[in-house]
Design an enzyme around this catalytic site. Sequence first.
Site, PDB file in Angstrom:
ATOM      1  N   THR A 164      49.152  26.555  63.050  1.00 50.25           N
ATOM      2  CA  THR A 164      50.263  26.799  63.332  1.00 50.25           C
ATOM      3  C   THR A 164      51.108  25.515  63.731  1.00 50.25           C
ATOM      4  OG1 THR A 164      49.766  28.149  65.487  1.00 50.25           O
ATOM      5  CG2 THR A 164      50.106  29.264  63.285  1.00 50.25           C
ATOM      6  N   LYS A 190      41.770  26.956  64.394  1.00 52.74           N
ATOM      7  CA  LYS A 190      43.093  26.709  64.737  1.00 52.74           C
ATOM      8  C   LYS A 190      43.504  27.198  66.190  1.00 52.74           C
ATOM      9  CE  LYS A 190      46.293  29.101  64.753  1.00 52.74           C
ATOM     10  NZ  LYS A 190      47.239  29.908  65.710  1.00 52.74           N
ATOM     11  N   THR A 201      46.725  32.138  69.037  1.00 50.17           N
ATOM     12  CA  THR A 201      45.845  32.748  68.425  1.00 50.17           C
ATOM     13  C   THR A 201      44.510  31.904  68.143  1.00 50.17           C
ATOM     14  OG1 THR A 201      46.932  34.525  67.546  1.00 50.17           O
ATOM     15  CG2 THR A 201      45.076  34.371  66.381  1.00 50.17           C
ATOM     16  N   GLU A 284      48.616  24.162  74.026  1.00 51.37           N
ATOM     17  CA  GLU A 284      49.670  24.595  74.614  1.00 51.37           C
ATOM     18  C   GLU A 284      50.022  23.402  75.987  1.00 51.37           C
ATOM     19  OE1 GLU A 284      49.695  29.138  74.119  1.00 51.37           O
ATOM     20  OE2 GLU A 284      48.766  28.201  75.859  1.00 51.37           O
ATOM     21  N   ASN A 411      56.294  27.587  75.751  1.00 51.09           N
ATOM     22  CA  ASN A 411      56.330  29.030  75.466  1.00 51.09           C
ATOM     23  C   ASN A 411      57.899  29.621  76.323  1.00 51.09           C
ATOM     24  OD1 ASN A 411      53.817  29.841  74.901  1.00 51.09           O
ATOM     25  ND2 ASN A 411      53.097  28.345  76.430  1.00 51.09           N
ATOM     26  N   THR A 416      63.146  32.323  67.335  1.00 54.17           N
ATOM     27  CA  THR A 416      64.247  32.001  66.247  1.00 54.17           C
ATOM     28  C   THR A 416      63.974  32.795  65.053  1.00 54.17           C
ATOM     29  OG1 THR A 416      63.237  29.976  65.506  1.00 54.17           O
ATOM     30  CG2 THR A 416      65.037  29.926  66.904  1.00 54.17           C
TER      31      THR A 416
END
Lengths: 416, 416
Positions: A164, A190, A201, A284, A411, A416
């Site tokens: 992603t 991923k 995920t 992240e 986060n 959107t």
Amino acid sequence: MLSAMQRFAPLPDGAEAAEGSVTHPAGFLAAGVAAGIKRSGRRDVGLLVSETPAVSAAFFTQNRAAAAPILVTRDSCDCAALQVVVVNSGNANACTGAQGHADALRMRELVAGLLSLPEEQVAVSSTGVIGAPLPMDVIEPGMERAAAKLDHGGGERFAAAIRTTDRTEKLGAADVELPSGAVRLGFAAKGAGMISPNMATTLCFVTTDAGLDAATWRRLLGDAVEASFNRITVDGQESTNDMVLGLANGASGVRLGEEDLGLFSAALRAGLLAMALGVVSDGEGATTIVRLSVEQALDEAEAERVGRAIADSPLVKTAVYGKDANWGRIVQSAGMSLSPDGDRELVCDVVFGGVPVLVQGDPVALSQADEEHIAASMADAELDIGVVLHRGDASSLVYFSDLTHEYVRINAGTRT
Amino acid sequence: MLSAMQRFAPLPDGAEAAEGSVTHPAGFLAAGVAAGIKRSGRRDVGLLVSETPAVSAAFFTQNRAAAAPILVTRDSCDCAALQVVVVNSGNANACTGAQGHADALRMRELVAGLLSLPEEQVAVSSTGVIGAPLPMDVIEPGMERAAAKLDHGGGERFAAAIRTTDRTEKLGAADVELPSGAVRLGFAAKGAGMISPNMATTLCFVTTDAGLDAATWRRLLGDAVEASFNRITVDGQESTNDMVLGLANGASGVRLGEEDLGLFSAALRAGLLAMALGVVSDGEGATTIVRLSVEQALDEAEAERVGRAIADSPLVKTAVYGKDANWGRIVQSAGMSLSPDGDRELVCDVVFGGVPVLVQGDPVALSQADEEHIAASMADAELDIGVVLHRGDASSLVYFSDLTHEYVRINAGTRT
């Protein structure tokens, strides 16, 4: 990827990192296309196929709000004899109700039809935004194009299609010289990226051309998952879509015997750990991977709970980000997560980068050299922290990332 | 303070907010001085004294790495008959080994001597940096100066002396017109500030001039703590130093009867909840307080666990900061924390600011008016979120803060 993880995930002697990904082993075809789910125009539908029947093993999230593709694959596929995986990124097909379930079934049906295989042999996997219906109008033609582009060299395109907003690619391959002959392993993973910020995920797909029975493959892969993906945490949040899936098709012609299992298993484990650490280090906004060892716990459950409590403490995670060897926060997290055994107070040791900073509950007066060694360890991208509880002989190992401004930025962004 | 918390913590009819803090009730003296523990030169030693013998109740952190002052007060004071509290801020006297224990005992001994009271009636409390020895050379003269400055109007100076880097003051008082006569309540709290960034500690001191027996006081205060401080979370990290301590000295001349307990208890609870919410709203960079209601859980434990899981999820907390009604993250947190009861998947409702966004697992098509109402709720400093699990009839309530850039900035700063 595999070679970049040498310190925490070294390959065993007899195994060598190779270029490529899930199509490095013989007899696998893959594709990754841009179907139009992602607004960025990047690849978002992937297909991975074993040319011949394979044995398979799959491990799923324990989350009870599991996404539709998890339910379809887990509950209505033959998870020991999968031959195909279809994945989309950009939409998790999670919390999508009855329509989501029908869409996951439709993905499976369509791919089975395109490849003339029973539906039970096609796994479905999704990752991305939660709660939005799958755009089947673009996914269906995307799957058709992916099927048309299946290729022995398609592994890296497949790996791209499952990501992603990962900052780094997570793929790798290895050649393993077993007593019985040469076999190959391929990996694609991923996470913990975001798309239209939402929960991370983790997906991981493993291929091998080694020949082995389904029960053995499940056991080896399960042990490797336990020692890798089940030992990492970015933010303590178990996803609705997590899946690790392995296909073994025997195309090398090498049937594994007892004498091969040790090395094969070690290579598999190192590869999977490298993928898992890739997820943590890309987690992240992360800047550091910590390998946390908890020793001398009362029991296994306590070792695990203390390890998770420390690894998921935002105070510990921000201290790591701040390069502060803040052992007080580690003791505090441990102190709140011990097994009940009366009112005995915790008296523990804490070790940063090999240097004890707290021994039997007493702070150590550090030398200048110690301080410098700790500072150097904290500045490294891979940091070792040890905690000795002096309560029993159980231990645990957890890998975790730090908590950074970038984590909040990613986060707190609006969908959107 | 009390009046600023009207929405989530309204005072009951019959009680009115008043100026002041712990010396608002009759018969209490307090002081707060700058002893020199804090580099800032701010007040850092506080003393609170009942002029006459009082009944008392104290509640301590459950952390098994409890700080020395907790151990001294909990294990060797008469916690039902305390008359004095001595507090220092700037140093938590936690993880300080045998020296720390001796220092806490010395603080108690010195104050008991200064006030000519038995040591068992003097509680000791500390908050601040962990793992550094208490600077007794400045604390001892500080305590002497505080004793010399005890005053009926000293409550606000005491409240100032217990704070660390709190952005806001946390104090308040109330006048309560009971059937049996007028009594007063006073409150002072601190948290979740940092000093030389380290873990937050919550301290709260409550006084009243109502007359009641120790067992009743303990029960009423315990119930109020359960409904306030035990229902909040900033980062899920239980401190080594948490303490809530209440003194009731009867100086109003009003002895509480059964007919008084309802209103008195409601006023006590509202005041304590206001203090607790003050801690949450000042919690390490927080911009929003969320009141999270979990309903229809399988059992009490599940309701509590799901509430805590959502409240402590960094994904939920950053979404609140980003003013994103991200119900997917709420479902995910709930899904990972259900009680074991087979493989039943979670099918739940989520409500933001009174507007259902997920019903029985299906996303709601929101009207423009709904979207606007949700946006307005998210922009408020106090936000209501509801989760209905459809699994049983247990419920829980948790108050939590968001996770912000400021949280990372505060906690990633290096200790100096």
